[in-house]
Scaffold this motif. Structure first.
Motif, PDB file in Angstrom:
ATOM      1  N   THR A  44      38.556 -78.682 -54.739  1.00  0.00           N
ATOM      2  CA  THR A  44      38.424 -80.039 -55.274  1.00  0.00           C
ATOM      3  C   THR A  44      37.022 -80.595 -55.030  1.00  0.00           C
ATOM      4  O   THR A  44      36.446 -81.255 -55.912  1.00  0.00           O
ATOM      5  CB  THR A  44      39.478 -80.971 -54.653  1.00  0.00           C
ATOM      6  N   LYS A  48      34.429 -81.800 -57.951  1.00  0.00           N
ATOM      7  CA  LYS A  48      33.820 -83.133 -57.973  1.00  0.00           C
ATOM      8  C   LYS A  48      32.296 -83.059 -57.978  1.00  0.00           C
ATOM      9  O   LYS A  48      31.625 -83.928 -58.544  1.00  0.00           O
ATOM     10  CB  LYS A  48      34.328 -83.958 -56.793  1.00  0.00           C
ATOM     11  N   LEU A  53      30.725 -86.306 -59.529  1.00  0.00           N
ATOM     12  CA  LEU A  53      31.393 -87.361 -58.765  1.00  0.00           C
ATOM     13  C   LEU A  53      30.963 -87.370 -57.305  1.00  0.00           C
ATOM     14  O   LEU A  53      31.124 -88.385 -56.624  1.00  0.00           O
ATOM     15  CB  LEU A  53      32.918 -87.193 -58.858  1.00  0.00           C
ATOM     16  N   PRO A  80      41.258 -84.753 -64.060  1.00  0.00           N
ATOM     17  CA  PRO A  80      41.560 -84.758 -62.623  1.00  0.00           C
ATOM     18  C   PRO A  80      43.028 -84.471 -62.365  1.00  0.00           C
ATOM     19  O   PRO A  80      43.874 -84.567 -63.263  1.00  0.00           O
ATOM     20  CB  PRO A  80      41.192 -86.185 -62.196  1.00  0.00           C
ATOM     21  N   LYS A  82      45.034 -86.233 -60.476  1.00  0.00           N
ATOM     22  CA  LYS A  82      45.821 -87.464 -60.427  1.00  0.00           C
ATOM     23  C   LYS A  82      45.492 -88.367 -61.615  1.00  0.00           C
ATOM     24  O   LYS A  82      44.387 -88.354 -62.140  1.00  0.00           O
ATOM     25  CB  LYS A  82      45.542 -88.204 -59.118  1.00  0.00           C
ATOM     26  N   THR A  83      46.463 -89.187 -62.011  1.00  0.00           N
ATOM     27  CA  THR A  83      46.271 -90.142 -63.095  1.00  0.00           C
ATOM     28  C   THR A  83      45.193 -91.148 -62.711  1.00  0.00           C
ATOM     29  O   THR A  83      45.185 -91.670 -61.599  1.00  0.00           O
ATOM     30  CB  THR A  83      47.582 -90.877 -63.395  1.00  0.00           C
ATOM     31  N   TYR A  84      44.282 -91.439 -63.627  1.00  0.00           N
ATOM     32  CA  TYR A  84      43.192 -92.364 -63.327  1.00  0.00           C
ATOM     33  C   TYR A  84      43.160 -93.561 -64.271  1.00  0.00           C
ATOM     34  O   TYR A  84      42.423 -94.528 -64.033  1.00  0.00           O
ATOM     35  CB  TYR A  84      41.845 -91.635 -63.410  1.00  0.00           C
ATOM     36  N   LEU A  85      43.939 -93.554 -65.325  1.00  0.00           N
ATOM     37  CA  LEU A  85      43.924 -94.649 -66.287  1.00  0.00           C
ATOM     38  C   LEU A  85      44.657 -95.866 -65.731  1.00  0.00           C
ATOM     39  O   LEU A  85      45.722 -95.727 -65.119  1.00  0.00           O
ATOM     40  CB  LEU A  85      44.587 -94.212 -67.597  1.00  0.00           C
ATOM     41  N   ASP A  87      47.167 -98.826 -65.323  1.00  0.00           N
ATOM     42  CA  ASP A  87      48.531 -98.849 -65.873  1.00  0.00           C
ATOM     43  C   ASP A  87      48.777 -99.992 -66.855  1.00  0.00           C
ATOM     44  O   ASP A  87      49.782-100.002 -67.562  1.00  0.00           O
ATOM     45  CB  ASP A  87      49.572 -98.867 -64.750  1.00  0.00           C
ATOM     46  N   GLN A 133      52.359 -89.657 -69.338  1.00  0.00           N
ATOM     47  CA  GLN A 133      51.027 -89.962 -68.817  1.00  0.00           C
ATOM     48  C   GLN A 133      50.157 -88.710 -68.782  1.00  0.00           C
ATOM     49  O   GLN A 133      48.964 -88.757 -69.114  1.00  0.00           O
ATOM     50  CB  GLN A 133      51.138 -90.570 -67.417  1.00  0.00           C
ATOM     51  N   GLN A 137      46.574 -88.021 -70.769  1.00  0.00           N
ATOM     52  CA  GLN A 137      45.326 -87.582 -70.128  1.00  0.00           C
ATOM     53  C   GLN A 137      44.832 -86.270 -70.732  1.00  0.00           C
ATOM     54  O   GLN A 137      43.632 -86.077 -70.937  1.00  0.00           O
ATOM     55  CB  GLN A 137      45.522 -87.442 -68.617  1.00  0.00           C
TER      56      GLN A 137
END
Length: 236
Positions: A44, A48, A53, A80, A82-85, A87, A133, A137
């Protein structure tokens, strides 16, 4: 054929904990690369760094000949783990948001894909299921005409049918000449699509090979992984 990823003597630490230790490798463009290793191996952090990042590292990292930054983000599509958008966004808001950021984003294709994925354009992300979700993505990433796609565990936590759906979506939407770097623990499900693999353990490159180099020895990628990481539980 030129190198899309070049890494020389890369090291990264978090305080006294070193997660990448003098890592060096390179990959030519136009292939699918498997990034493999147990949890805590440094995958990871490497991802990044490649996606711009993380900047506080030692060594040289080049994406298509450029140090990670604004220019490389224009040619790298990152999914990524994990969800980043936010909600509060609706599906259409997320599509418009990404279309504003990236000149290579194909909004028309995204709208068609949303219909194929059964994603209502006006539904808010917070009311979507986890699977919906993840589809959104994936749509956002694969509707970019990127030179490099970096996908961090796109198959994690989904059932076998969903894995097939995700893999088919990825394979059908890779532009000709583009490269995919795919991190996964589910090697058996995806090893047939890899051209090359990079195995990282305890912050070091343990294997970098073309797929045919592995299979010529009579082993599968998963078998080699088990040989290399037989004591993976010892890896922090």
């Amino acid at each position: 054929m030129s190198d899309i990823i070049t890494v020389k003597n890369l090291s990264k630490s978090y305080g006294s904990h070193q997660v990448l230790k003098n890592v060096s490798f390179s990959f030519e463009e136009n292939q699918i690369i498997g990034l493999l290793g147990p949890n805590g191996s440094g995958k990871t952090s490497l991802i990044k760094i490649l996606t711009g990042l993380i900047h506080d590292y030692h060594g040289e990292v080049l994406i298509d000949g450029m140090a990670p930054g604004k220019k490389t983000k224009e040619i790298v599509a990152y999914l990524p783990e994990k969800t980043y958008l936010p909600d509060w966004m609706r599906c259409i808001d997320a599509i418009d948001y990404i279309a504003d950021f990236y000149a290579d984003f194909d909004k028309e294709k995204a709208l068609k894909m949303a219909e194929t994925f059964n994603l209502p354009l006006k539904q808010k992300i917070k009311t979507m299921s986890k699977g919906m979700q993840e589809k959104l993505q994936l749509l956002i990433v694969m509707c970019r005409n990127a030179k490099l796609y970096v996908l961090d565990e796109p198959l994690g936590g989904v059932d076998p049918a969903a894995r097939d759906f995700i893999l088919n979506t990825i394979m059908k939407n890779i532009p000709e000449g583009s490269t995919v770097l795919l991190s996964t623990h589910l090697i058996y499900d995806v090893e047939d699509i890899f051209n090359s693999v990079l195995m990282i353990g305890q912050g070091k490159v343990l294997v970098k090979a073309r797929t045919e180099q592995i299979t010529e020895s009579g082993r599968t990628i998963e078998q080699l992984f088990k040989e290399v990481f037989g004591n993976a539980w010892q890896v922090d």
